[in-house]
Design a protein around this motif. Sequence first.
Motif, PDB file in Angstrom:
ATOM      1  N   THR A   1      -2.295  -6.183   4.112  1.00  0.00           N
ATOM      2  CA  THR A   1      -3.015  -7.392   3.675  1.00  0.00           C
ATOM      3  C   THR A   1      -2.416  -8.673   4.232  1.00  0.00           C
ATOM      4  O   THR A   1      -3.085  -9.682   4.307  1.00  0.00           O
TER       5      THR A   1
ATOM      6  N   ARG B   1      -6.112  -3.771   6.177  1.00  0.00           N
ATOM      7  CA  ARG B   1      -7.145  -3.484   5.171  1.00  0.00           C
ATOM      8  C   ARG B   1      -8.520  -3.964   5.652  1.00  0.00           C
ATOM      9  O   ARG B   1      -9.536  -3.368   5.304  1.00  0.00           O
TER      10      ARG B   1
ATOM     11  N   THR C   1       0.799  -1.238   0.000  1.00  0.00           N
ATOM     12  CA  THR C   1       0.000   0.000   0.000  1.00  0.00           C
ATOM     13  C   THR C   1       0.824   1.277   0.000  1.00  0.00           C
ATOM     14  O   THR C   1       0.281   2.348  -0.222  1.00  0.00           O
TER      15      THR C   1
END
Length: 340
Positions: free
Chosen positions: A189, A212, A9
């Motif tokens: 994640t 997430r 991310t």
Amino acid sequence: MLGVDISSTSVKLLELSRAGGRYRVESYAVEPLPPNSVVEKNITDAELVGDAIGRAVKKSGTRTRTAACAVAGSAVITKVISMPGNLSEDEMESQIQIEADQYIPYPLEEISLDFEVLNPSESDPARVDVLLAASRSDNVDIRVAALDVGGLQAKVVDVEAFGLENAVSLLLDDIGSPHVVAIMDVGATTSTLSVLEDQSIVYTREQLFGGRQLTDEIQRRYGLSYEEAGLAKRQGGLPDNYEPEVLQPFRESMAQEVNRALQFFFSSSQVGAVDHVVVAGGCASISGIDELIREKIDTPVSVANPFANMSVASRVRADALANDAPAMMIACGLALRSFD
């Protein structure tokens, strides 16, 4: 060199200097990545990632243009092999090239390979143990290309687990020097448990769990976009029911995941306990998470802060750095490669 950690991310960039035995943070930046530009630690779009690296370089204010980055442990084959101790480095390299196809299931022209002599072999003092690390060249090349787009030259391509191992040395003053330490890195994640025995990684396992899930729940419950939900998670301003109804269940899940990961480790090794657990990654910044995990596993727990004993340059915002510190372990381990 800059340490550049490319996660799923964000891009995390860090520059360290050293005077005497003391490190100083010279510059740092965290820059979000466009959605799906990195999927499960694989870069899918080098241009988009490179643009984010360029923004991070600009934001940090650094003038350094050489960098160390890393490939994910899941993309690397590592093997400790035994070699005659009297070979020169060139002779050893030739020998390893000849023997490598025994250990690596890909054609040699498709891989990037390196090795490091560890220590004399316990079984035969005339031989040495050599750590072999290999990854498919496209994993390496796409990272080099992304750095290039961002205006940086890749000097070192490391392995994330070794970067983490490097950074753990900075924590030992604050957590004592435990014989067995577990680091749970909870990212967006993926969560990765790494267990170190006497500062060397002996076990690594990834599982699908990350921040997430909390962002998705905020998005769903409060009707926000993904970006708005991520911002609200970090900066606050959510309704009063957020803490008890959304954040607390996530905290409980995270403590459960740490416990589960440790149980997997115990069931697959001779080790029956760890002396200390360090929580790292973006989710480690959630307040009270260390207390909750400590209650669940009955083991000392701390939140990773590799900068606890470093000074900070005047252009670096110390409060922002402290907030991002648990997520900067790999970037920090990569930046330490400057001093090898």
